[in-house]
Motif scaffolding. Structure first.
Motif, mmCIF file in Angstrom:
data_model
loop_
_atom_site.group_PDB
_atom_site.id
_atom_site.type_symbol
_atom_site.label_atom_id
_atom_site.label_comp_id
_atom_site.label_asym_id
_atom_site.label_seq_id
_atom_site.Cartn_x
_atom_site.Cartn_y
_atom_site.Cartn_z
ATOM 1 N N ARG A 47 0.799 -1.246 -0.126
ATOM 2 C CA ARG A 47 0.019 -0.117 -0.016
ATOM 3 C C ARG A 47 0.918 1.278 0.056
ATOM 4 O O ARG A 47 1.917 1.110 0.362
ATOM 5 N N SER A 48 0.333 2.288 -0.339
ATOM 6 C CA SER A 48 1.232 3.647 -0.440
ATOM 7 C C SER A 48 1.333 4.134 1.074
ATOM 8 O O SER A 48 0.204 4.420 1.622
ATOM 9 N N ILE A 49 2.362 4.224 1.399
ATOM 10 C CA ILE A 49 2.602 4.773 2.925
ATOM 11 C C ILE A 49 3.116 6.009 3.198
ATOM 12 O O ILE A 49 3.890 6.382 2.196
ATOM 13 N N ARG A 50 2.352 6.952 3.757
ATOM 14 C CA ARG A 50 2.591 8.611 3.716
ATOM 15 C C ARG A 50 3.085 8.894 4.909
ATOM 16 O O ARG A 50 3.190 10.274 5.203
ATOM 17 N N LEU A 103 8.859 -0.625 -4.981
ATOM 18 C CA LEU A 103 7.799 -0.733 -3.844
ATOM 19 C C LEU A 103 7.506 -2.156 -3.179
ATOM 20 O O LEU A 103 7.251 -2.200 -2.112
ATOM 21 N N CYS A 147 6.200 4.891 -1.091
ATOM 22 C CA CYS A 147 5.127 5.593 -1.894
ATOM 23 C C CYS A 147 5.461 6.363 -3.328
ATOM 24 O O CYS A 147 6.522 6.840 -3.279
ATOM 25 N N TRP A 148 5.175 5.865 -4.282
ATOM 26 C CA TRP A 148 5.465 6.512 -5.485
ATOM 27 C C TRP A 148 4.771 7.724 -5.959
ATOM 28 O O TRP A 148 3.658 7.977 -5.671
#
Length: 167
Positions: free
Chosen positions: A8-11, A100, A111-112
């Motif tokens: 998942r995208s981690i921010r 990723l 995160c891309w």
């Protein structure tokens, strides 16, 4: 499959540094990606300097997480290594995705952030990073120890999107 399905995208990131051997593993994964005509035209800039990471926020509308992330990998392409048609965006996308998935497998968050094909972003990063004329920035990848836990995304497999032999 778990690293792919759980990614998942981690921010949000913890302040702990990422060990160099983990960064090296991410770069090894990136350089194991397929590339058109096996040109392997990618270059990577590993940014850990807080001033550099903070500056990226002013050049990219979705880079605010870099104010927390301890690492940003800038994925670039040396277009002078191309032969004929340009495939660098496909090559760099494959390298980005490998980073990723590897980050997920290592317990890191990532995160891309797309840079190409936005010409303004590309020029801003090219100028700031003092890149040679033939080198283009493709993406940024924030990397760090996750400070948020996201559950696995819903099953995205859609059989109605699969066609056999012809549409």
């Amino acid at each position: 499959m778990d690293a792919i399905l759980d990614r998942r995208s981690i921010r949000k990131y913890k302040p702990e540094a990422v060990a160099q051997e983990l960064v090296d593993a991410l770069l090894k994964a990136a350089m194991s990606a397929p590339s058109a005509h096996n040109r392997q035209l990618w270059h990577f800039i590993v940014c850990t300097d807080r001033a550099v990471l903070n500056a990226f926020d002013s050049m990219h509308p979705y880079a605010s997480m870099l104010k927390q992330a301890p690492v940003c990998i800038v994925v670039c392409a040396d277009t002078s290594l191309e032969s004929g048609e340009s495939f660098y965006q496909q090559d760099c996308a494959a390298a980005t995705e490998n980073i990723l998935i590897c980050a997920q497998d290592l317990g890191l968050g990532a995160c891309w952030m797309g840079v190409a094909p936005d010409k303004t972003r590309m020029e801003d990063f090219k100028s700031y990073l003092k890149l040679p004329a033939q080198v283009e920035v493709f993406s940024l990848i924030a990397v760090g120890w996750p400070d948020e836990k996201k559950k696995r995304a819903e099953d995205r497999y859609k059989p109605e999107r699969v066609h056999h032999n012809k549409w």
